[in-house]
Design a protein around this motif. Sequence first.
Motif, PDB file in Angstrom:
ATOM      1  N   GLY A  22     -80.715  94.717  58.291  1.00  0.00           N
ATOM      2  CA  GLY A  22     -80.825  93.432  57.620  1.00  0.00           C
ATOM      3  C   GLY A  22     -79.515  92.940  57.049  1.00  0.00           C
ATOM      4  N   ALA A  23     -78.494  93.784  57.141  1.00  0.00           N
ATOM      5  CA  ALA A  23     -77.169  93.406  56.640  1.00  0.00           C
ATOM      6  C   ALA A  23     -76.319  92.854  57.782  1.00  0.00           C
ATOM      7  CB  ALA A  23     -76.485  94.609  56.008  1.00  0.00           C
ATOM      8  N   SER A  24     -75.313  92.101  57.423  1.00  0.00           N
ATOM      9  CA  SER A  24     -74.430  91.534  58.437  1.00  0.00           C
ATOM     10  C   SER A  24     -73.568  92.611  59.077  1.00  0.00           C
ATOM     11  CB  SER A  24     -73.507  90.489  57.807  1.00  0.00           C
ATOM     12  OG  SER A  24     -74.219  89.365  57.360  1.00  0.00           O
ATOM     13  N   PRO A  25     -73.453  92.617  60.400  1.00  0.00           N
ATOM     14  CA  PRO A  25     -72.440  93.469  61.026  1.00  0.00           C
ATOM     15  C   PRO A  25     -71.061  92.941  60.666  1.00  0.00           C
ATOM     16  CG  PRO A  25     -73.386  91.975  62.640  1.00  0.00           C
ATOM     17  CD  PRO A  25     -74.184  91.800  61.377  1.00  0.00           C
ATOM     18  N   LEU A 172     -72.282  91.470  68.603  1.00  0.00           N
ATOM     19  CA  LEU A 172     -72.768  92.026  67.343  1.00  0.00           C
ATOM     20  C   LEU A 172     -74.061  91.347  66.908  1.00  0.00           C
ATOM     21  CD1 LEU A 172     -69.461  92.360  65.285  1.00  0.00           C
ATOM     22  CD2 LEU A 172     -70.913  94.236  66.051  1.00  0.00           C
ATOM     23  N   TYR A 173     -74.086  90.041  67.044  1.00  0.00           N
ATOM     24  CA  TYR A 173     -75.286  89.288  66.659  1.00  0.00           C
ATOM     25  C   TYR A 173     -76.483  89.674  67.534  1.00  0.00           C
ATOM     26  CZ  TYR A 173     -78.479  85.314  66.248  1.00  0.00           C
ATOM     27  OH  TYR A 173     -79.584  84.530  66.095  1.00  0.00           O
ATOM     28  N   GLU A 174     -76.261  89.772  68.828  1.00  0.00           N
ATOM     29  CA  GLU A 174     -77.356  90.093  69.739  1.00  0.00           C
ATOM     30  C   GLU A 174     -77.893  91.504  69.485  1.00  0.00           C
ATOM     31  OE1 GLU A 174     -78.755  87.950  71.572  1.00  0.00           O
ATOM     32  OE2 GLU A 174     -77.267  86.338  71.411  1.00  0.00           O
ATOM     33  N   GLY A 177     -79.250  91.241  65.428  1.00  0.00           N
ATOM     34  CA  GLY A 177     -80.090  90.132  64.995  1.00  0.00           C
ATOM     35  C   GLY A 177     -79.602  89.475  63.721  1.00  0.00           C
ATOM     36  N   GLU A 178     -78.388  89.852  63.288  1.00  0.00           N
ATOM     37  CA  GLU A 178     -77.829  89.311  62.037  1.00  0.00           C
ATOM     38  C   GLU A 178     -76.487  88.631  62.304  1.00  0.00           C
ATOM     39  OE1 GLU A 178     -79.502  89.370  59.292  1.00  0.00           O
ATOM     40  OE2 GLU A 178     -81.094  90.771  59.907  1.00  0.00           O
ATOM     41  N   LYS A 179     -76.206  87.598  61.515  1.00  0.00           N
ATOM     42  CA  LYS A 179     -74.915  86.921  61.626  1.00  0.00           C
ATOM     43  C   LYS A 179     -73.780  87.847  61.176  1.00  0.00           C
ATOM     44  CE  LYS A 179     -76.677  82.234  60.843  1.00  0.00           C
ATOM     45  NZ  LYS A 179     -76.524  81.006  60.017  1.00  0.00           N
ATOM     46  N   VAL A 180     -72.594  87.571  61.678  1.00  0.00           N
ATOM     47  CA  VAL A 180     -71.437  88.442  61.490  1.00  0.00           C
ATOM     48  C   VAL A 180     -70.649  88.077  60.233  1.00  0.00           C
ATOM     49  CG1 VAL A 180     -69.221  89.146  62.492  1.00  0.00           C
ATOM     50  CG2 VAL A 180     -71.241  88.836  63.968  1.00  0.00           C
ATOM     51  N   LYS A 206     -74.525  79.645  64.307  1.00  0.00           N
ATOM     52  CA  LYS A 206     -75.423  80.635  64.891  1.00  0.00           C
ATOM     53  C   LYS A 206     -74.944  82.066  64.668  1.00  0.00           C
ATOM     54  CE  LYS A 206     -77.633  82.088  69.225  1.00  0.00           C
ATOM     55  NZ  LYS A 206     -77.890  81.752  70.658  1.00  0.00           N
ATOM     56  N   TYR A 207     -73.625  82.301  64.795  1.00  0.00           N
ATOM     57  CA  TYR A 207     -73.133  83.677  64.860  1.00  0.00           C
ATOM     58  C   TYR A 207     -72.424  84.190  63.612  1.00  0.00           C
ATOM     59  CZ  TYR A 207     -74.092  83.315  69.875  1.00  0.00           C
ATOM     60  OH  TYR A 207     -74.709  83.152  71.080  1.00  0.00           O
ATOM     61  N   ILE A 208     -71.907  83.293  62.760  1.00  0.00           N
ATOM     62  CA  ILE A 208     -71.040  83.738  61.664  1.00  0.00           C
ATOM     63  C   ILE A 208     -71.699  83.501  60.309  1.00  0.00           C
ATOM     64  CG2 ILE A 208     -68.748  83.609  60.649  1.00  0.00           C
ATOM     65  CD1 ILE A 208     -68.846  84.587  63.579  1.00  0.00           C
TER      66      ILE A 208
END
Length: 393
Positions: A22-25, A172-174, A177-180, A206-208
């Motif tokens: 659940g945390a951002s990569p 990383l997002y894919e 499932g979390e934004k970077v 979408k990604y950041i």
Amino acid sequence: MASSVPSLLLLLTAFLVNAASGASPVLIIPGTGGNRLEAKLSSRENTAHFYCSKNADWYDLWLDVKQLVPGAIDCWCENIQLNYDSSTSTFSNQQGVETRVPCYGDVCGIEYLDMSVKAGDSAYFHAMIEAFADKGYVRGETIVSAPYDFRYSAVSNKDNYVNATMALAEQLYEQTGEKVLWISHSMGGLWSHYILSNADQAWKDKYIEAWVPIAPAYGGTAQEMRLFASGDSEGIPLVSGKTVRNEQRSYESNFWLLPNLELWDSDETIITKGDQTWTAHDLPQFFEDISYADGAQIYKTLPYDLKDPNIKTYVKYGAGKDTPTSYVYGKDWDTIDKTVNGDGDGTVNIRSLEAGIAKGWKNTEHEKFDGEDHQSVLKNDSLLKELLELAGV
């Protein structure tokens, strides 16, 4: 009793994995000289000394401190120096030298710069990576880096670095499932700004999750003009600036780090020698005057726009350290009679660190860490805690 040990280990592992879920990569973009660079030598010709290797399988060209001692450093300078072809405005390696960047998509190229010296400045991102690892992040999976050949700038975009790094963020997002959470340091802030300010807004949305530029050299530094004039041995014992000057002049990226005209006024003298003075706006003439004619041509290819990146940005930087703002030279370009200092982190001037304020960037917060310098800020406990919070752990 002994049979319960594996169960305890499994519980601990599960706890750590859940802590990071659940945390951002995290994606890290290092600064100039902030990642390892490997080289391979094949039939080198016309080396500086008879003892300089002409053939060698892949080895760490940067960083291996043993190559920076007097005598050996002459061989190193030749091997890492770039050639510039003025007819095509392109850069390339020296004859017989092949280079590559290890550990892209992992952190093994930025955690330690010299793999035999795991302390001091060599432990570049270790404290930060370890802080995330303690919360369940996995090196090369949920915390990664995008190292690059730091001799080049975004103009050359060597190895298609921009698209590769955007693809890494997407990956990383894919996978999670979390934004970077995108973190950069020093010149990594220039690369990050270049990528993020030119990316489609829909892609960023979408990604950041957010961008954290640490000690960003947004607008370059005044001391970069000294580097071109007299070289910067960066405190290496018994090595003069003159020894490394040609090597440093050859980097396209060092032109990118020159004072940005959006932040330095035309009447601000940075270099004085006798009755001559040069400002950031005199750079083409400055290159002619230091007998580096190619410099004027290279500089003209590197315009840089400090436009709003239009993304949630948390700028973190050291301040309150003496930082060069101008230099007075003596009888030649090897002798500095006086250095005038101002505020900054010891390397980057405060105006460059705070370019987002000067340019009125929206959705951007700035935070000073008084007393921290350009490198030490990366290990600041308060900063590390804030990064974990921004990542959601």
